[in-house]
Design a protein around this motif. Structure first.
Motif, PDB file in Angstrom:
ATOM      1  N   ILE A  84      45.093  47.538  28.747  1.00  0.00           N
ATOM      2  CA  ILE A  84      44.116  46.455  28.740  1.00  0.00           C
ATOM      3  C   ILE A  84      44.173  45.793  27.365  1.00  0.00           C
ATOM      4  CG2 ILE A  84      41.682  45.850  28.973  1.00  0.00           C
ATOM      5  CD1 ILE A  84      42.901  47.055  31.521  1.00  0.00           C
ATOM      6  N   SER A  85      44.435  44.494  27.342  1.00  0.00           N
ATOM      7  CA  SER A  85      44.535  43.823  26.049  1.00  0.00           C
ATOM      8  C   SER A  85      43.496  42.721  25.859  1.00  0.00           C
ATOM      9  CB  SER A  85      45.942  43.255  25.846  1.00  0.00           C
ATOM     10  OG  SER A  85      46.252  42.344  26.874  1.00  0.00           O
ATOM     11  N   THR A  86      42.825  42.317  26.942  1.00  0.00           N
ATOM     12  CA  THR A  86      41.808  41.267  26.806  1.00  0.00           C
ATOM     13  C   THR A  86      40.553  41.662  27.579  1.00  0.00           C
ATOM     14  OG1 THR A  86      42.478  40.032  28.777  1.00  0.00           O
ATOM     15  CG2 THR A  86      43.607  39.481  26.690  1.00  0.00           C
ATOM     16  N   ASN A  87      39.454  41.023  27.254  1.00  0.00           N
ATOM     17  CA  ASN A  87      38.214  41.266  27.990  1.00  0.00           C
ATOM     18  C   ASN A  87      38.360  40.878  29.454  1.00  0.00           C
ATOM     19  OD1 ASN A  87      36.809  42.304  25.837  1.00  0.00           O
ATOM     20  ND2 ASN A  87      35.837  40.364  25.301  1.00  0.00           N
ATOM     21  N   GLU A 116      41.021  41.063  31.313  1.00  0.00           N
ATOM     22  CA  GLU A 116      41.743  42.130  32.018  1.00  0.00           C
ATOM     23  C   GLU A 116      40.819  43.310  32.291  1.00  0.00           C
ATOM     24  OE1 GLU A 116      46.287  41.395  30.415  1.00  0.00           O
ATOM     25  OE2 GLU A 116      45.037  42.856  29.380  1.00  0.00           O
ATOM     26  N   LEU A 117      39.953  43.623  31.356  1.00  0.00           N
ATOM     27  CA  LEU A 117      39.003  44.712  31.546  1.00  0.00           C
ATOM     28  C   LEU A 117      38.019  44.377  32.669  1.00  0.00           C
ATOM     29  CD1 LEU A 117      37.943  47.450  30.589  1.00  0.00           C
ATOM     30  CD2 LEU A 117      36.510  46.221  28.955  1.00  0.00           C
ATOM     31  N   ILE A 118      37.527  43.153  32.680  1.00  0.00           N
ATOM     32  CA  ILE A 118      36.614  42.721  33.740  1.00  0.00           C
ATOM     33  C   ILE A 118      37.305  42.790  35.093  1.00  0.00           C
ATOM     34  CG2 ILE A 118      35.398  40.705  34.676  1.00  0.00           C
ATOM     35  CD1 ILE A 118      34.795  39.976  31.686  1.00  0.00           C
ATOM     36  N   THR A 119      38.548  42.342  35.167  1.00  0.00           N
ATOM     37  CA  THR A 119      39.310  42.392  36.414  1.00  0.00           C
ATOM     38  C   THR A 119      39.502  43.834  36.884  1.00  0.00           C
ATOM     39  OG1 THR A 119      40.456  40.340  35.895  1.00  0.00           O
ATOM     40  CG2 THR A 119      41.502  41.779  37.525  1.00  0.00           C
ATOM     41  N   LEU A 120      39.825  44.731  35.963  1.00  0.00           N
ATOM     42  CA  LEU A 120      39.999  46.148  36.311  1.00  0.00           C
ATOM     43  C   LEU A 120      38.726  46.710  36.932  1.00  0.00           C
ATOM     44  CD1 LEU A 120      41.603  48.852  36.182  1.00  0.00           C
ATOM     45  CD2 LEU A 120      40.533  49.194  33.958  1.00  0.00           C
ATOM     46  N   PHE A 121      37.585  46.493  36.289  1.00  0.00           N
ATOM     47  CA  PHE A 121      36.337  47.033  36.812  1.00  0.00           C
ATOM     48  C   PHE A 121      35.928  46.367  38.119  1.00  0.00           C
ATOM     49  CE2 PHE A 121      35.879  48.882  32.594  1.00  0.00           C
ATOM     50  CZ  PHE A 121      35.404  50.140  32.930  1.00  0.00           C
ATOM     51  N   ASN A 122      36.133  45.065  38.243  1.00  0.00           N
ATOM     52  CA  ASN A 122      35.819  44.389  39.505  1.00  0.00           C
ATOM     53  C   ASN A 122      36.661  44.950  40.644  1.00  0.00           C
ATOM     54  OD1 ASN A 122      33.834  42.768  38.441  1.00  0.00           O
ATOM     55  ND2 ASN A 122      35.203  41.040  38.075  1.00  0.00           N
TER      56      ASN A 122
END
Length: 82
Positions: free
Chosen positions: A9-12, A14-20
């Motif tokens: 994960i390199s950006t916020n 990408e993190l939001i997409t992962l959790f969604n």
């Protein structure tokens, strides 16, 4: 030796997409593959038994509720805690 899938994960975003994706059920399916299919199949067999009336389910395990979405899929009227 099994290979391990690692998410970087390199950006916020990408993190939001992962959790969604995790909480809508698509991440465990992609990550666990055949295990998800097997659990989905078994839960389908259990839920199709008309003699069972399941009102409450406790998803008690060691992890991040990876299978809770499958429980909700098959037991949509049950209160699920996980």
């Amino acid at each position: 030796m099994n290979s391990v899938k690692v998410n970087t994960i390199s950006t916020n975003e990408e993190l939001i997409t992962l959790f969604n994706n995790w909480y809508n059920g698509s991440y465990p399916i992609n990550m666990y593959g055949i295990e998800s299919e097997r659990i989905d199949y078994v839960l389908g067999l259990i839920s199709s038994n008309s003699n069972l009336k399941i009102n409450n389910i406790l998803d008690h395990g060691c992890g991040q509720s990876s299978w809770t979405y499958l429980l909700k899929k098959h037991f949509c009227k049950a209160a699920i805690t996980g």
